[in-house]
Design a protein around this motif. Structure first.
Motif, short mmCIF file in Angstrom:
data_model
loop_
_atom_site.label_atom_id
_atom_site.label_comp_id
_atom_site.label_asym_id
_atom_site.label_seq_id
_atom_site.Cartn_x
_atom_site.Cartn_y
_atom_site.Cartn_z
N GLU A 77 0.82 -1.21 0.00
CA GLU A 77 0.00 0.00 0.00
C GLU A 77 0.85 1.27 0.00
OE1 GLU A 77 -3.68 -2.13 2.35
OE2 GLU A 77 -1.87 -1.52 3.37
N MET A 78 1.97 1.21 0.74
CA MET A 78 2.85 2.38 0.81
C MET A 78 4.30 1.95 0.58
SD MET A 78 1.29 4.63 3.94
CE MET A 78 2.48 5.94 3.72
N PRO A 79 4.66 1.85 -0.70
CA PRO A 79 6.02 1.37 -1.01
C PRO A 79 7.14 2.20 -0.39
CG PRO A 79 4.63 1.33 -2.97
CD PRO A 79 3.86 2.06 -1.91
N VAL A 80 6.84 3.42 0.04
CA VAL A 80 7.89 4.25 0.66
C VAL A 80 8.50 3.54 1.88
CG1 VAL A 80 6.33 5.58 2.15
CG2 VAL A 80 8.47 6.62 1.36
N PHE A 81 7.72 2.66 2.52
CA PHE A 81 8.27 1.89 3.65
C PHE A 81 9.47 1.04 3.24
CE2 PHE A 81 3.81 2.04 5.58
CZ PHE A 81 4.17 2.93 6.58
N LEU A 82 9.55 0.78 1.92
CA LEU A 82 10.64 -0.10 1.44
C LEU A 82 11.97 0.62 1.30
CD1 LEU A 82 8.65 -1.98 -1.36
CD2 LEU A 82 9.60 -3.01 0.72
N HIS A 83 11.99 1.95 1.46
CA HIS A 83 13.25 2.63 1.15
C HIS A 83 14.37 2.31 2.14
CE1 HIS A 83 12.17 6.00 3.92
NE2 HIS A 83 13.45 6.24 3.93
N GLY A 84 14.01 1.82 3.33
CA GLY A 84 15.05 1.36 4.27
C GLY A 84 15.71 0.07 3.78
N PRO A 85 14.91 -1.01 3.65
CA PRO A 85 15.48 -2.28 3.18
C PRO A 85 16.12 -2.18 1.79
CG PRO A 85 13.23 -2.60 4.00
CD PRO A 85 13.51 -1.14 4.09
N VAL A 86 15.47 -1.44 0.88
CA VAL A 86 16.05 -1.30 -0.46
C VAL A 86 17.36 -0.48 -0.37
CG1 VAL A 86 15.73 -0.19 -2.73
CG2 VAL A 86 13.90 -1.58 -1.76
N GLY A 87 17.34 0.54 0.49
CA GLY A 87 18.55 1.35 0.68
C GLY A 87 19.72 0.51 1.18
N ALA A 88 19.43 -0.46 2.05
CA ALA A 88 20.49 -1.33 2.56
C ALA A 88 21.08 -2.17 1.43
CB ALA A 88 19.95 -2.23 3.67
N VAL A 89 20.24 -2.63 0.53
CA VAL A 89 20.74 -3.42 -0.61
C VAL A 89 21.61 -2.53 -1.51
CG1 VAL A 89 20.11 -4.74 -2.67
CG2 VAL A 89 18.78 -5.01 -0.57
N ILE A 90 21.15 -1.30 -1.74
CA ILE A 90 21.93 -0.37 -2.58
C ILE A 90 23.27 -0.04 -1.89
CG2 ILE A 90 21.99 1.98 -3.54
CD1 ILE A 90 19.01 1.68 -4.14
N ALA A 91 23.21 0.15 -0.57
CA ALA A 91 24.45 0.44 0.19
C ALA A 91 25.45 -0.70 0.01
CB ALA A 91 24.12 0.64 1.67
N ARG A 92 24.94 -1.91 0.01
CA ARG A 92 25.81 -3.08 -0.13
C ARG A 92 26.31 -3.21 -1.57
NH1 ARG A 92 24.30 -8.26 -1.34
NH2 ARG A 92 22.11 -7.86 -0.89
N LYS A 93 25.40 -3.12 -2.50
CA LYS A 93 25.78 -3.40 -3.89
C LYS A 93 26.48 -2.24 -4.59
CE LYS A 93 22.75 -7.12 -5.13
NZ LYS A 93 21.74 -7.61 -6.06
N GLU A 94 26.03 -1.02 -4.29
CA GLU A 94 26.59 0.12 -5.04
C GLU A 94 27.64 0.90 -4.27
OE1 GLU A 94 23.55 2.43 -6.97
OE2 GLU A 94 22.49 0.60 -7.59
N TYR A 95 27.61 0.78 -2.95
CA TYR A 95 28.59 1.53 -2.15
C TYR A 95 29.58 0.59 -1.44
CZ TYR A 95 25.64 5.62 -2.96
OH TYR A 95 24.94 6.64 -3.55
N GLY A 96 29.39 -0.69 -1.65
CA GLY A 96 30.34 -1.66 -1.10
C GLY A 96 30.32 -1.83 0.41
N VAL A 97 29.20 -1.47 1.04
CA VAL A 97 29.12 -1.63 2.50
C VAL A 97 28.90 -3.11 2.85
CG1 VAL A 97 27.82 -1.01 4.59
CG2 VAL A 97 28.16 0.69 2.79
N THR A 98 29.76 -3.64 3.69
CA THR A 98 29.62 -5.06 4.07
C THR A 98 29.26 -5.22 5.55
OG1 THR A 98 31.99 -5.11 4.46
CG2 THR A 98 31.22 -5.95 2.33
#
Ligand SMILES: [Fe+2]
Ligand SMILES: [Fe+2]
Length: 191
Positions: A77-98
């Motif tokens: 209903e409110m995909p904005v709630f996903l920006h935390g979990p999706v942000g973590a994936v981007i942090a890992r994949k695009e910024y190399g955070v492990t």
């Protein structure tokens, strides 16, 4: 490390969002000092916490499904709630955070969780009371963050609940869990 990360981040989010992320970092670093957290961790978590905040609803949902993240009723209903979990994936994949603690704090910064670690709490609170936030009572909350982090967290979560009620929008169940968890931490009734 921080310079490189900032350069990459500034190319992918708006100036306003970057300012908010820098404000969150500044406050989170101060809180991290106060509560004895590793500075590099705090900086990474704070700078990247909203790296997915500007993705549209469709993109967030599509990304989350692709990555196998939990997409519950509230997220549908409110995909904005996903920006935390999706942000973590981007942090890992695009910024190399492990660092898993950093990724967890980013994941939880929107809804919180029933059990939150110190870094999770510091990021959650810093995001809600950073110097760029303007709402009545924010200065008191900012001060409280240094004196009683758990109480500040509880009040920030109460505010999120109230905000959803006032706006008549979906209240994410995890926010309720987080709020009850914060309350239990304060009155020490956690089993
Ligand atoms: Fe956010
Ligand atoms: Fe934020």
């Amino acid at each position: 490390m921080e310079g490189k990360l900032l350069k990459q981040l500034s190319q992918s989010i708006s100036t306003l969002r970057l300012e908010h992320s820098l404000g969150t970092r500044d406050l989170a670093v101060k809180l991290g000092n106060r509560y004895g957290l590793d500075k590099e961790r705090v900086v990474m978590a704070a700078l990247l916490h909203d790296c997915a905040r500007e993705l549209g609803n469709d993109r967030l949902t599509e990304f989350a499904l692709q990555e196998g993240l939990v997409v519950g009723e509230a997220e549908k209903e409110m995909p904005v709630f996903l920006h935390g979990p999706v942000g973590a994936v981007i942090a890992r994949k695009e910024y190399g955070v492990t660092d898993l603690k950093v990724l967890r704090a980013i994941t939880l910064h929107t809804t919180g969780a029933q059990k939150m670690g110190l870094l999770d709490k510091v990021l959650f609170v810093a995001d809600k009371v950073e110097p760029g936030r303007k709402y009545s009572g924010v200065e008191e909350l900012r001060e409280l963050a240094f004196n009683n982090l758990d109480k500040c967290l509880l009040f920030c979560l109460d505010r999120s609940v109230r905000h959803s009620l006032e706006k008549g929008v979906i209240l994410h169940p995890e926010i309720c869990e987080a709020r009850n968890g914060a309350l239990r931490d304060i009155i020490k009734i956690r089993p």
